[in-house]
Design an enzyme around this catalytic site. Structure first.
Site, PDB file in Angstrom:
ATOM      1  N   HIS A   1       0.827  -1.209   0.000  1.00  0.00           N
ATOM      2  CA  HIS A   1       0.000   0.000   0.000  1.00  0.00           C
ATOM      3  C   HIS A   1       0.864   1.264   0.000  1.00  0.00           C
ATOM      4  CE1 HIS A   1       1.182   0.641   4.152  1.00  0.00           C
ATOM      5  NE2 HIS A   1       1.057  -0.673   4.283  1.00  0.00           N
TER       6      HIS A   1
ATOM      7  N   GLU B   1      -2.247  -7.559   6.491  1.00  0.00           N
ATOM      8  CA  GLU B   1      -0.960  -7.739   7.153  1.00  0.00           C
ATOM      9  C   GLU B   1      -1.106  -8.734   8.302  1.00  0.00           C
ATOM     10  OE1 GLU B   1       2.110  -8.024   7.019  1.00  0.00           O
ATOM     11  OE2 GLU B   1       2.797  -5.934   6.872  1.00  0.00           O
TER      12      GLU B   1
END
Length: 204
Positions: A12, A84
């Protein structure tokens, strides 16, 4: 021959979090730098024929995907499993605390039974990330898809799934924001085409 699916899997964009300098499972949000990174990546990939953008459900990845999808004029969707790794009981612990790094280093070295305190084992992280990426490849056979995930899970999982690179590929090549690893997926065979990164973590 079946044309492989190409997954361009990127971390990201640059993000902010409610509390600076601590481990967290918070989704965060994009900074202006992060938005510029997402825009720049999408513009650079304009000739790649990308058909879709997929993201983790964490807000910093969702926002990155929305920016890129708007530039590319393709749909974006969040996919379970791309998030994550969870820090679990280490939520709020300063970055410098060694416990999370010790577990992550064990995963990269091949000890997938190692577990974040109150969080996931390496086996769990690998399985859910693989399932998510396989699902994307199955949904887009022969296409090129831009995927936004996170540096930790990418570093641990993608080299381990791929037949042509070392499992510890990411140990010395740290992933920058919004620079994709290119992966071919064909009949459950994974191959890294390109892997970005820097030898100097301070530049990431």
């Amino acid at each position: 021959m079946t044309t492989p699916t190409r997954l361009l899997v990127a971390r990201h964009g640059d993000a902010e979090y409610p509390v600076h300098g601590v481990l967290t499972d918070d989704g965060g949000w994009l900074t202006e730098t992060g938005r510029a990174q997402a825009t720049g990546l999408a513009a650079a990939l304009g000739e790649r024929g990308i058909t879709a953008v997929c993201t983790s459900r964490m807000e910093r990845a969702v926002q990155t995907g929305a920016v890129a999808a708007s530039v590319l004029a393709v749909p974006a969707r969040a996919v379970d499993g791309l998030q994550e790794y969870a820090v679990g009981d280490l939520e709020g612990v300063p970055y410098g605390d060694p416990r999370a790094q010790q577990v992550f280093d064990a995963w990269v070295a091949g000890d997938l039974d190692a577990t974040m305190p109150g969080g996931e084992s390496g086996v769990q992280v690998l399985e859910r990330m693989r399932e998510a990426l396989d699902r994307i490849a199955d949904d887009h056979p022969g296409e090129t898809v831009l995927v936004f995930s996170h540096g930790g899970v990418m570093s641990m999982v993608i080299p381990r799934l791929s037949e042509n690179v070392r499992d510890d590929l990411a140990a010395a090549r740290f992933l920058p924001n919004c620079v994709p690893a290119e992966v071919e997926v064909s009949r459950e065979r994974w191959r890294v085409v390109s892997w970005p990164g820097s030898m100097d973590k301070s530049t990431v």
